[in-house]
Design an enzyme around this catalytic site. Structure first.
Site, mmCIF file in Angstrom:
data_model
loop_
_atom_site.group_PDB
_atom_site.id
_atom_site.type_symbol
_atom_site.label_atom_id
_atom_site.label_comp_id
_atom_site.label_asym_id
_atom_site.label_seq_id
_atom_site.Cartn_x
_atom_site.Cartn_y
_atom_site.Cartn_z
ATOM 1 N N ARG A 53 0.848 -1.196 0.000
ATOM 2 C CA ARG A 53 0.000 0.000 0.000
ATOM 3 C C ARG A 53 0.881 1.242 0.000
ATOM 4 O O ARG A 53 1.804 1.373 0.817
ATOM 5 C CB ARG A 53 -0.910 -0.006 1.241
ATOM 6 C CG ARG A 53 -1.654 1.316 1.505
ATOM 7 C CD ARG A 53 -2.745 1.581 0.468
ATOM 8 N NE ARG A 53 -3.327 2.891 0.644
ATOM 9 C CZ ARG A 53 -4.378 3.150 1.437
ATOM 10 N NH1 ARG A 53 -4.956 2.180 2.122
ATOM 11 N NH2 ARG A 53 -4.869 4.373 1.512
ATOM 12 N N ARG A 55 -5.302 1.776 -4.772
ATOM 13 C CA ARG A 55 -4.488 1.167 -3.736
ATOM 14 C C ARG A 55 -4.530 -0.356 -3.852
ATOM 15 O O ARG A 55 -5.529 -0.924 -4.318
ATOM 16 C CB ARG A 55 -4.907 1.619 -2.346
ATOM 17 C CG ARG A 55 -6.230 1.150 -1.786
ATOM 18 C CD ARG A 55 -7.439 1.872 -2.346
ATOM 19 N NE ARG A 55 -7.377 3.307 -2.341
ATOM 20 C CZ ARG A 55 -7.824 4.063 -1.332
ATOM 21 N NH1 ARG A 55 -8.361 3.484 -0.266
ATOM 22 N NH2 ARG A 55 -7.768 5.370 -1.412
ATOM 23 N N ASP A 89 -10.030 -0.228 6.733
ATOM 24 C CA ASP A 89 -10.553 0.880 7.543
ATOM 25 C C ASP A 89 -11.409 0.350 8.688
ATOM 26 O O ASP A 89 -12.253 -0.538 8.475
ATOM 27 C CB ASP A 89 -11.421 1.820 6.687
ATOM 28 C CG ASP A 89 -10.608 2.651 5.722
ATOM 29 O OD1 ASP A 89 -9.466 2.985 6.060
ATOM 30 O OD2 ASP A 89 -11.115 2.943 4.624
ATOM 31 N N ASP A 137 -6.708 -1.635 1.208
ATOM 32 C CA ASP A 137 -7.203 -0.597 2.113
ATOM 33 C C ASP A 137 -7.991 -1.280 3.222
ATOM 34 O O ASP A 137 -8.905 -2.060 2.948
ATOM 35 C CB ASP A 137 -8.097 0.375 1.340
ATOM 36 C CG ASP A 137 -8.480 1.592 2.164
ATOM 37 O OD1 ASP A 137 -7.718 1.947 3.081
ATOM 38 O OD2 ASP A 137 -9.545 2.174 1.897
#
Length: 276
Positions: free
Chosen positions: A206, A215, A220, A218
């Site tokens: 990344r 990317r 989150d 990812d």
């Protein structure tokens, strides 16, 4: 929550800042309080439905004696975390370390440190729209990230959603994304968990060059229990999740009844609002 309490385990070890403590060692006392739902144990009278406090005590003694720390604060946290990982049915644990022979010049009775640790629930959104020559396609990168996440001591992967193909968000001139959601339980606090996720992202190549840009991987944090955090490093619930169907759809698949701690809406309700 029901509790099992173990008091006064007498353990000889070598925790301490001073050389004589490290060389000669001393006796410590350790108290352990376990929080766990004991309804099944109470109704069944079956050891398999509780936590064997003999096994907990023996493992605590082994960990406390074999690993040495300068501070009893660190020794207590290490013990609490490793007991949680070893006995996953424990919800929360409190460990108190007594150091009655601490190097204090004036008369005293005891010095203690208590730490409380527990399992927490977190929802992790995952996405990728780039391939990597070594790891593979976006699907391969997501699978690799999932595998790495599940291998971290202190994280248990509970559920993984199916993957969906979605259009880019924010910056539209890039390949479509593959998105999904993981439900985990973890002993890490939100900032520790964020660090672990960043390490997994970095291991999957990344690069943070453009906001909302392409990317390889990812990860989150969408929810962490029902916590509300708004800091420079971290915002929970994720600040823009209500506007992202690629977050809400996998979330709705994993847990359609999970309510947002601020607007109190379920993922399906937030999806319906997006369509209006």
């Amino acid at each position: 929550m029901d509790k099992i309490k173990i008091f006064g385990l007498k353990l000889y070890s070598y925790h301490g800042c001073f050389d004589f403590e490290k060389e000669k060692g001393q006796e410590f006392l350790v108290d352990i309080t376990i929080e766990k739902d004991l309804d099944k144990a109470e109704s069944s009278d079956d050891l398999n439905n509780t936590v064997n406090y003999g096994e907990v005590s023996n493992l605590a003694a082994k960990i406390f004696k074999e690993e040495h720390f300068n501070l009893i604060e660190a020794a207590a946290e290490n013990l609490a975390n490793k007991l949680l990982i070893s006995f996953a049915s424990i919800k929360n644990i409190e460990v108190t370390v007594h150091k009655p022979n601490a190097p204090i010049e004036i008369p005293f009775e005891d010095v203690t440190v208590s730490v409380s640790r527990g399992w927490h629930e977190a929802y992790i959104a995952v996405g990728s729209n780039l391939s990597d020559a070594e790891i593979g396609t976006p699907e391969d990168l997501i699978e690799n990230g999932k595998k790495m996440l599940a291998e971290i001591p202190g994280i248990v992967l509970e559920k993984a959603s199916s993957l969906i193909v979605t259009k880019p968000y924010g910056v539209t001139d890039q390949p479509d994304f593959i998105n999904g959601m993981f439900l985990i339980k973890t002993i890490f606090n939100p900032y520790e968990l964020l660090d672990e996720l960043h390490e997994i992202e970095a291991a999957n190549k990344r690069e943070r060059t453009l906001r909302w840009g392409p990317r390889t991987l990812d990860l989150d944090i969408i929810y962490y229990d029902d916590c509300i955090i708004d800091s420079a490093e971290l915002t929970i619930p994720h600040i823009d999740m209500c506007n992202r169907d690629f977050v809400l759809k996998p979330l709705n698949e994993i847990n359609p009844y999970k309510r947002h701690p601020i607007n109190l809406m379920r993922p399906g309700e937030m999806l319906d609002r997006l369509k209006q």
